[in-house]
Write a protein that holds these residues in place. Structure first.
Motif, mmCIF file in Angstrom:
data_model
loop_
_atom_site.group_PDB
_atom_site.id
_atom_site.type_symbol
_atom_site.label_atom_id
_atom_site.label_comp_id
_atom_site.label_asym_id
_atom_site.label_seq_id
_atom_site.Cartn_x
_atom_site.Cartn_y
_atom_site.Cartn_z
ATOM 1 N N TYR A 73 -10.477 9.638 -8.897
ATOM 2 C CA TYR A 73 -9.099 9.437 -8.435
ATOM 3 C C TYR A 73 -8.224 9.033 -9.623
ATOM 4 C CZ TYR A 73 -11.369 9.189 -3.876
ATOM 5 O OH TYR A 73 -12.124 9.469 -2.760
ATOM 6 N N LEU A 74 -7.144 9.754 -9.799
ATOM 7 C CA LEU A 74 -6.141 9.366 -10.782
ATOM 8 C C LEU A 74 -5.341 8.224 -10.169
ATOM 9 C CD1 LEU A 74 -4.993 10.111 -13.546
ATOM 10 C CD2 LEU A 74 -3.475 11.732 -12.405
ATOM 11 N N ASP A 75 -5.329 7.084 -10.830
ATOM 12 C CA ASP A 75 -4.780 5.851 -10.252
ATOM 13 C C ASP A 75 -3.269 5.813 -10.457
ATOM 14 O OD1 ASP A 75 -4.227 3.324 -9.378
ATOM 15 O OD2 ASP A 75 -5.850 2.355 -10.484
ATOM 16 N N PHE A 76 -2.517 6.300 -9.470
ATOM 17 C CA PHE A 76 -1.059 6.324 -9.577
ATOM 18 C C PHE A 76 -0.418 5.089 -8.971
ATOM 19 C CE2 PHE A 76 1.860 10.017 -10.672
ATOM 20 C CZ PHE A 76 1.124 10.376 -11.784
ATOM 21 N N SER A 77 -1.239 4.072 -8.667
ATOM 22 C CA SER A 77 -0.705 2.806 -8.174
ATOM 23 C C SER A 77 -1.043 1.653 -9.106
ATOM 24 C CB SER A 77 -1.268 2.493 -6.788
ATOM 25 O OG SER A 77 -2.657 2.204 -6.865
ATOM 26 N N SER A 78 -1.797 1.949 -10.196
ATOM 27 C CA SER A 78 -2.295 0.874 -11.061
ATOM 28 C C SER A 78 -2.907 -0.241 -10.224
ATOM 29 C CB SER A 78 -1.172 0.329 -11.958
ATOM 30 O OG SER A 78 -0.666 1.316 -12.814
ATOM 31 N N GLN A 79 -3.718 0.166 -9.237
ATOM 32 C CA GLN A 79 -4.255 -0.729 -8.215
ATOM 33 C C GLN A 79 -3.103 -1.346 -7.419
ATOM 34 O OE1 GLN A 79 -7.892 -0.868 -7.524
ATOM 35 N NE2 GLN A 79 -7.217 1.029 -8.512
ATOM 36 N N LEU A 80 -2.734 -2.578 -7.666
ATOM 37 C CA LEU A 80 -1.561 -3.168 -7.005
ATOM 38 C C LEU A 80 -0.449 -3.378 -8.032
ATOM 39 C CD1 LEU A 80 -3.286 -5.685 -4.556
ATOM 40 C CD2 LEU A 80 -2.320 -3.429 -4.050
ATOM 41 N N VAL A 81 -0.172 -2.333 -8.794
ATOM 42 C CA VAL A 81 0.834 -2.342 -9.861
ATOM 43 C C VAL A 81 0.554 -3.495 -10.828
ATOM 44 C CG1 VAL A 81 3.295 -2.011 -10.364
ATOM 45 C CG2 VAL A 81 2.439 -1.467 -8.097
ATOM 46 N N ASN A 82 -0.711 -3.657 -11.156
ATOM 47 C CA ASN A 82 -1.090 -4.703 -12.117
ATOM 48 C C ASN A 82 -1.858 -4.147 -13.301
ATOM 49 O OD1 ASN A 82 -3.286 -4.713 -9.792
ATOM 50 N ND2 ASN A 82 -4.331 -5.396 -11.640
ATOM 51 N N PRO A 444 1.756 4.556 -12.352
ATOM 52 C CA PRO A 444 0.460 4.713 -13.008
ATOM 53 C C PRO A 444 0.286 3.712 -14.145
ATOM 54 C CG PRO A 444 1.992 6.328 -13.857
ATOM 55 C CD PRO A 444 2.717 5.589 -12.758
ATOM 56 N N PRO A 445 -0.934 3.566 -14.666
ATOM 57 C CA PRO A 445 -1.125 2.729 -15.857
ATOM 58 C C PRO A 445 -0.228 3.193 -16.998
ATOM 59 C CG PRO A 445 -3.244 3.256 -14.877
ATOM 60 C CD PRO A 445 -2.224 4.091 -14.160
#
Length: 474
Positions: A73-82, A444-445
């Motif tokens: 999964y490409l993390d387009f939420s940076s987990q919880l934007v962290n 994303p990150p």
């Protein structure tokens, strides 16, 4: 900077168990064990426990993470934007390991090298005379302590915050929060009052321009100050850019107007930068972009990407000096934890070495904004796109003319199905989205490669065809 490694080939993806032994993916036995332990014993936040099925995650690297079945999964939420510096950043991991090897922890009343260095580095990039830092364990307690400081300095009790906001899940923080998560937790801190902030796309003030939105939103805020009693108000707390509740970038002059109102009425201005601080919009602190100096800034998340929990309050000289001879009545056992601060110092070093702030501004303006604006033109379900840097929202509607949201406010169950379908399309295509109410956020990150960024935006573009299917015809 060097692109992050992209291990999307399942044949090469592995995960490490607690002994450090690496195992290839997929691993159905590990997946089953993690699921069983989680469902039997873990109590999850913000959830009806019997109605969820958390996805077990095996590994992560850069902007990608894998489940035990080998799906990437490409993390387009940076987990919880962290996760600003992505999964398993080698510099942050090494900093934590090295610190653990020489001094794993020490109480906050003792001076510590990495704690002091991180505080100095934060003060150096903070605006104005904000040059002291009180460390906490996260964003919610940072907001709790900022409010406590404001109340102590002013001798007043009341705090104003926006309806569209999130400030944390602890007692005062959830009271400050303006979204529906507050409702079930009331009553809590009774000395909180809410007001309407600017939101030009859905203006509460019938404004027809960003400038008019600013003027009318400030007039409304001043009226709330008057009706609540200016002499009773200790602080106004604002997310510099509203995060979970919409990525609402303040219109021109709004934050300056809030600063002026705080000065006029002797109110402490608290800038909540838990989500947007440390590079998310291409600035160390988002207030720097708007030329505003608050009295207190709260932070967490991106300060060390959450590798070890850390937050804090950056304090102006005026506020800090109040406590020169008066004891501050607050503290935490793990305030300024050395492992967390070591990762924070490493974060500064990575940002400076790799030009992260400049990179975020470039990718935001050159890649993300034009792609999202093209999506808005192509998809009838897109009512508006807005944001800065690598922090954007796509607001979805059923009807472009009326701006009726794709799903109702605080929708759940069948009412939320359209957004669930959009999210499912993203996940099926290998992207982990950030969905809230009728919006998809792009966060994303900050180390995401340009190729990954385009791939993620391509997936979102395709997923929006699902949302288009719910748009009113004719």
């Amino acid at each position: 900077m060097t692109d992050t490694i992209e291990l999307t080939d399942v044949a090469t993806a592995t995960f490490a168990d607690r002994s450090g032994t690496r195992h290839p993916l997929p691993d159905s036995a590990a997946d089953a064990q993690v699921r069983a332990d989680d469902r039997a014993h873990v109590f999850h936040s913000w959830s009806a426990q019997a109605l969820i099925d958390p996805l077990p995650i095996a590994a992560g690297e850069g902007s990608t993470f894998w489940d035990y079945r080998g799906n990437a999964y490409l993390d387009f939420s940076s987990q919880l934007v962290n996760l600003n510096l992505g999964h398993q950043h080698p510099d942050l991991v090494a900093a934590i390991q090295q610190q653990a090897g020489r001094l794993a922890t020490i109480q906050p009343s003792i001076a510590n090298d990495v704690r002091g260095e991180l505080a100095r580095r934060i003060a150096e990039v903070a605006p104005g005379d904000l040059d002291k830092v009180f460390f906490t364990n996260g964003g919610a307690d940072a907001n709790e302590y900022a409010v406590r400081m404001a109340r102590a300095v002013t001798g007043r009790r009341k705090v104003l915050s926006m309806y569209r906001s999130y400030h944390g899940g602890t007692a005062t923080a959830i009271s400050l929060t303006g979204d529906p998560r507050r409702w079930a937790n009331e009553p809590s801190d009774g000395s909180v009052a809410h007001f309407l902030g600017p939101y030009p796309f859905r203006s509460s003030f019938h404004a027809d321009s960003p400038e008019q939105e600013t003027e009318r939103a400030l007039a409304h805020l001043e009226q709330v100050i008057t009706l609540e009693g200016a002499s009773t108000i200790a602080a106004i707390i604002l997310e510099t850019i509203v995060g979970t509740n919409g990525v609402l970038v303040p219109p021109p002059g709004y934050l300056q107007g809030v600063r002026e109102l705080c000065d006029r009425y002797g109110i402490v201005y608290i800038a909540d930068e838990v989500m947007v601080g440390f590079g998310r919009v291409g600035e160390w602190f988002a207030v720097n972009r708007f030329g505003v100096v608050p009295d207190l800034i709260t932070f967490a998340k991106g300060v060390n990407s959450g590798y070890v929990p850390l937050g804090g309050v950056v304090i102006s000289q005026r506020i800090a000096s109040h406590f020169d001879t008066v004891a501050f009545q607050g503290g935490l056992t793990y305030s300024g934890h050395p492992l967390a601060c070591a990762a924070g110092v490493a974060t500064f070093e990575v940002f400076e070495r790799d030009g992260i702030l400049e990179r975020v501004r470039d990718l935001g303006s050159r890649v993300v904004e034009p792609r999202l604006r093209a999506m808005a033109a192509a998809h009838p379900s897109v009512g508006e796109v807005r944001g800065l840097g690598l922090f954007w929202a796509i607001e979805l509607v059923k009807d472009a003319a009326t701006r009726e949201p794709l799903v109702p406010f605080n929708a759940s169950g069948a009412d939320a199905a359209p957004m669930g379908a959009v999210a499912a399309a993203c996940k099926q295509a290998g992207l982990w989205p950030f969905i809230h109410f009728n919006r998809m956020h792009v966060a994303p990150p900050l180390i995401i490669t340009e190729a990954e960024l385009h791939r993620g935006l391509d997936i979102i573009d395709e997923a929006l065809t699902v949302a288009d299917g719910y748009v009113a015809v004719g």
